[in-house]
Design a protein around this motif. Structure first.
Motif, short mmCIF file in Angstrom:
data_model
loop_
_atom_site.label_atom_id
_atom_site.label_comp_id
_atom_site.label_asym_id
_atom_site.label_seq_id
_atom_site.Cartn_x
_atom_site.Cartn_y
_atom_site.Cartn_z
N PHE A 188 37.01 13.67 64.91
CA PHE A 188 37.32 13.40 63.51
C PHE A 188 36.55 14.36 62.61
O PHE A 188 37.11 14.95 61.67
CB PHE A 188 36.99 11.95 63.17
CG PHE A 188 37.53 11.47 61.86
CD1 PHE A 188 38.73 10.77 61.81
CD2 PHE A 188 36.86 11.71 60.68
CE1 PHE A 188 39.24 10.32 60.59
CE2 PHE A 188 37.35 11.28 59.46
CZ PHE A 188 38.55 10.57 59.43
N ALA A 189 35.25 14.52 62.89
CA ALA A 189 34.42 15.42 62.08
C ALA A 189 34.90 16.86 62.19
O ALA A 189 34.94 17.59 61.20
CB ALA A 189 32.97 15.30 62.53
N GLU A 190 35.29 17.25 63.39
CA GLU A 190 35.77 18.63 63.60
C GLU A 190 37.03 18.90 62.77
O GLU A 190 37.15 19.95 62.12
CB GLU A 190 36.07 18.83 65.09
CG GLU A 190 36.65 20.19 65.43
CD GLU A 190 37.10 20.28 66.88
OE1 GLU A 190 37.74 21.28 67.24
OE2 GLU A 190 36.82 19.33 67.65
N LEU A 191 37.96 17.95 62.79
CA LEU A 191 39.22 18.15 62.07
C LEU A 191 39.05 18.02 60.56
O LEU A 191 39.85 18.57 59.79
CB LEU A 191 40.27 17.14 62.55
CG LEU A 191 40.68 17.26 64.03
CD1 LEU A 191 41.67 16.16 64.39
CD2 LEU A 191 41.29 18.64 64.30
N MET A 192 38.03 17.27 60.12
CA MET A 192 37.80 17.08 58.69
C MET A 192 37.53 18.40 57.98
O MET A 192 37.88 18.57 56.80
CB MET A 192 36.62 16.14 58.48
CG MET A 192 36.96 14.68 58.58
SD MET A 192 37.65 14.04 57.05
CE MET A 192 36.21 14.09 55.97
N VAL A 193 36.91 19.36 58.66
CA VAL A 193 36.53 20.61 58.01
C VAL A 193 37.74 21.34 57.44
O VAL A 193 37.70 21.88 56.34
CB VAL A 193 35.75 21.51 59.00
CG1 VAL A 193 35.44 22.86 58.36
CG2 VAL A 193 34.48 20.82 59.46
N THR A 194 38.84 21.31 58.19
CA THR A 194 40.04 22.04 57.74
C THR A 194 41.19 21.11 57.39
O THR A 194 42.24 21.58 56.96
CB THR A 194 40.51 22.99 58.85
OG1 THR A 194 40.77 22.24 60.05
CG2 THR A 194 39.46 24.05 59.13
N GLY A 195 40.99 19.79 57.56
CA GLY A 195 42.11 18.87 57.38
C GLY A 195 42.09 18.03 56.13
O GLY A 195 42.80 17.02 56.04
N LEU A 196 41.27 18.40 55.12
CA LEU A 196 41.22 17.63 53.89
C LEU A 196 42.35 18.03 52.95
O LEU A 196 42.53 19.21 52.65
CB LEU A 196 39.88 17.83 53.18
CG LEU A 196 38.64 17.31 53.91
CD1 LEU A 196 37.39 17.64 53.11
CD2 LEU A 196 38.74 15.81 54.15
N GLY A 197 43.09 17.03 52.48
CA GLY A 197 44.17 17.28 51.53
C GLY A 197 43.67 17.21 50.10
O GLY A 197 42.51 16.86 49.83
N PRO A 198 44.54 17.52 49.13
CA PRO A 198 44.12 17.52 47.71
C PRO A 198 43.71 16.14 47.20
O PRO A 198 42.95 16.04 46.24
CB PRO A 198 45.37 18.03 46.98
CG PRO A 198 46.50 17.82 47.93
CD PRO A 198 45.93 17.95 49.30
N GLU A 199 44.20 15.04 47.84
CA GLU A 199 43.84 13.68 47.40
C GLU A 199 42.70 13.10 48.23
O GLU A 199 42.42 11.89 48.14
CB GLU A 199 45.06 12.77 47.48
CG GLU A 199 46.20 13.17 46.55
CD GLU A 199 47.32 12.15 46.58
OE1 GLU A 199 47.03 10.93 46.58
OE2 GLU A 199 48.49 12.57 46.60
#
Length: 393
Positions: free
Chosen positions: A257-268
Motif C-alpha cells: 500500500f505504501a509503495e503504491l501510494m507514492v505514485t497512486g494519489l489522485g487529485p481528491e
C-alpha cells in the motif's frame, strides 16, 4: 394510552435512528442473547400478568432484539430478535408512551403486522423503557394469543416493572460509561508517555529511514490499527512512504500500500490535500470508497479492504525552516476500534511537529555531510604548492 388516542402514522424514521438513542442502546452492551437480569423481568411480567409471552424488547432502525424473553415460539425463541415487520414495540419508541391493545387485529396501526400471524400477538401492552435522559430504547411488553381486556392493576404492575427494568438499563449504561472513562484515562496516560519518549527516540538517529520506522512502531497499535507516513520532495510531490500495521500478517499488504501510494494519489486524495494545504483531516467515518475516490491505482482499494478502514486521521508533518509541510501522517482504524476524535487529532498534530523536527534534522545532517564530502573532494583535487611538489619529487 389506547390506539384510538394515538396518531395512526408510521413510526418516524428519525425516532428510531436518533443518534443519541442509538448511542445509549450501544452503551447497554446488550444484544440478541439471553441476559439473566432481563430474563427475570420477562418472567415476572409473565407470572404477575398471567400472559404466555413477555419481552424486554430493544429497538434499532432495522430490528428489535430481546435480552429478556419468555414464551416466544420457535424459531424466534432461539433467534431472540425479529425484523421490524414483526415489531409492535417500534411504535412504543415512536409515540414515547404506553401502547395498550386488547385485540391488535382491530387497530389500523398494527393489524397488518406480521407478528400477529407469525408470533401469535393478539393482545399487547407495552411500556416504554428509557435511559436517564428519557430517550425510549424499547419496551417491556406483555403479550397474549387471544383478545384480552387489560385491567388497571395489570397495567400499573407492568409500569412498575418497566421502571425497574429501565433502572437496570441505566445502570448498564453508567457502567459502560465508567469503563469507557477508565479506558480513555489509560489511553491518555499511554499517549503522554509515548510523547514524552518520542523526542528522545527520534533524536537517537539521524537516518531518515530509521526515524520513520521508529515513529510508525511508536504509533501502532497505541494510536491506530495502522499508519502511513508520506514525505515529499523539494517540489512537494510524494517521494517516499512508509507503513506499519498492528497485525504482522498484514506486513506485506501495508508495505505494498505504501509503495503504491507514492505514485497512486489522485487529485481528491486526502494525503495530497494535507500536503497542499497543511491542514489536518479528521474522518470519524471512512471506508474503501474514500480510497477509491482518492487514488488512481486499482490495487489500492482492495488492499485497504484487507487492512481494515473505518476511520482515518491525517495530519501534516512540518519542519521549521523548511517552507511548510514536508509530509503527512495518516492514522487508520478498522471497524473493531473506536473512531478518531478531537483528542486523537491534537495528539497526532503534536506527533507531526515532533516528526518534522526529526526529519528536518536528518535532512540537515545529510546536507551538511554532503557539503563536507564535496569540500574534502575539492581539497583533494587542488594542486600541491610548489615547494611541496619539489619535496615530493
Amino acid at each position: 394510552m389506547t390506539e384510538e388516542t394515538v396518531d395512526r402514522s408510521a413510526v418516524p424514521s428519525q425516532a428510531l435512528a436518533d443518534p443519541e438513542r442509538l448511542r445509549a442502546l450501544a452503551e447497554t452492551q446488550l444484544d440478541a442473547t439471553p441476559d439473566e437480569a432481563f430474563d427475570r423481568f420477562a418472567r415476572l411480567v409473565s407470572d404477575l400478568l398471567d400472559v404466555p409471552v413477555a419481552l424486554v424488547s430493544l429497538v434499532t432502525p432495522e430490528r428489535q432484539f430481546f435480552p429478556g424473553a419468555v414464551g416466544l415460539p420457535e424459531p424466534w425463541a432461539s433467534r431472540r430478535q425479529t425484523p421490524l415487520s414483526h415489531s409492535f414495540c417500534q411504535h412504543v419508541v415512536g409515540i414515547e408512551v404506553p401502547m395498550v391493545l386488547p385485540d391488535a387485529r382491530l387497530y389500523p396501526r398494527v393489524r397488518r403486522n406480521l407478528a400477529i400471524e407469525d408470533l401469535g400477538v393478539i393482545a399487547y401492552a407495552g411500556i416504554p423503557l428509557t435511559d436517564l435522559d428519557g430517550r425510549v430504547l424499547g419496551s417491556l411488553c406483555a403479550i397474549d394469543s387471544k383478545p384480552r381486556a387489560w385491567t388497571a392493576e395489570q397495567l400499573r404492575t407492568l409500569a412498575d416493572l418497566a421502571a425497574a427494568c429501565s433502572s437496570e438499563l441505566r445502570l448498564r449504561i453508567a457502567l459502560e460509561g465508567a469503563e469507557e472513562a477508565r479506558r480513555r484515562a489509560e489511553e491518555a496516560h499511554d499517549r503522554l508517555a509515548m510523547l514524552a519518549g518520542m523526542s528522545e527516540t527520534l533524536a537517537g538517529t539521524l537516518d531518515i529511514t530509521t526515524a520513520v520506522s521508529r515513529l510508525g512502531h511508536a504509533m501502532v497499535p497505541l494510536l491506530a490499527d495502522w499508519c502511513l507516513l508520506t514525505l515529499v520532495d523539494p517540489t512537494g510531490a510524494p517521494r517516499t512512504a512508509s507503513a506499519v500495521h498492528r497485525d504482522p500478517e498484514r506486513a506485506a499488504d501495508v508495505a505494498r500500500f505504501a509503495e503504491l501510494m507514492v505514485t497512486g494519489l489522485g487529485p481528491e486524495s486526502i494525503t495530497r490535500s494535507v500536503l497542499r494545504t497543511g491542514r489536518p483531516v479528521l474522518g470519524s467515518a471512512a471506508g474503501v470508497a474514500d480510497v477509491e475516490r482518492g487514488t488512481t491505482h486499482p490495487e489500492l482499494p482492495s488492499l485497504a479492504a484487507r487492512l481494515g478502514i473505518a476511520s482515518q486521521l491525517s495530519v501534516p508533518v512540518t519542519a521549521p525552516g523548511r517552507g511548510g509541510t514536508i509530509g503527512c501522517i495518516t492514522l487508520v482504524n478498522g471497524p473493531r476500534r473506536r473512531p478518531f476524535d478531537d483528542g486523537d487529532l491534537h495528539t497526532a498534530l503534536d506527533i507531526g511537529r515532533r516528526a518534522g523536527q526529526a526529519v528536518g534534522n536528518s535532512w540537515m545532517y545529510g546536507e551538511q555531510r554532503h557539503v563536507a564530502e564535496v569540500l574534502v573532494l575539492q581539497h583533494s583535487m587542488l594542486p600541491l604548492p610548489f615547494h611541496e611538489a619539489i619535496d615530493s619529487s
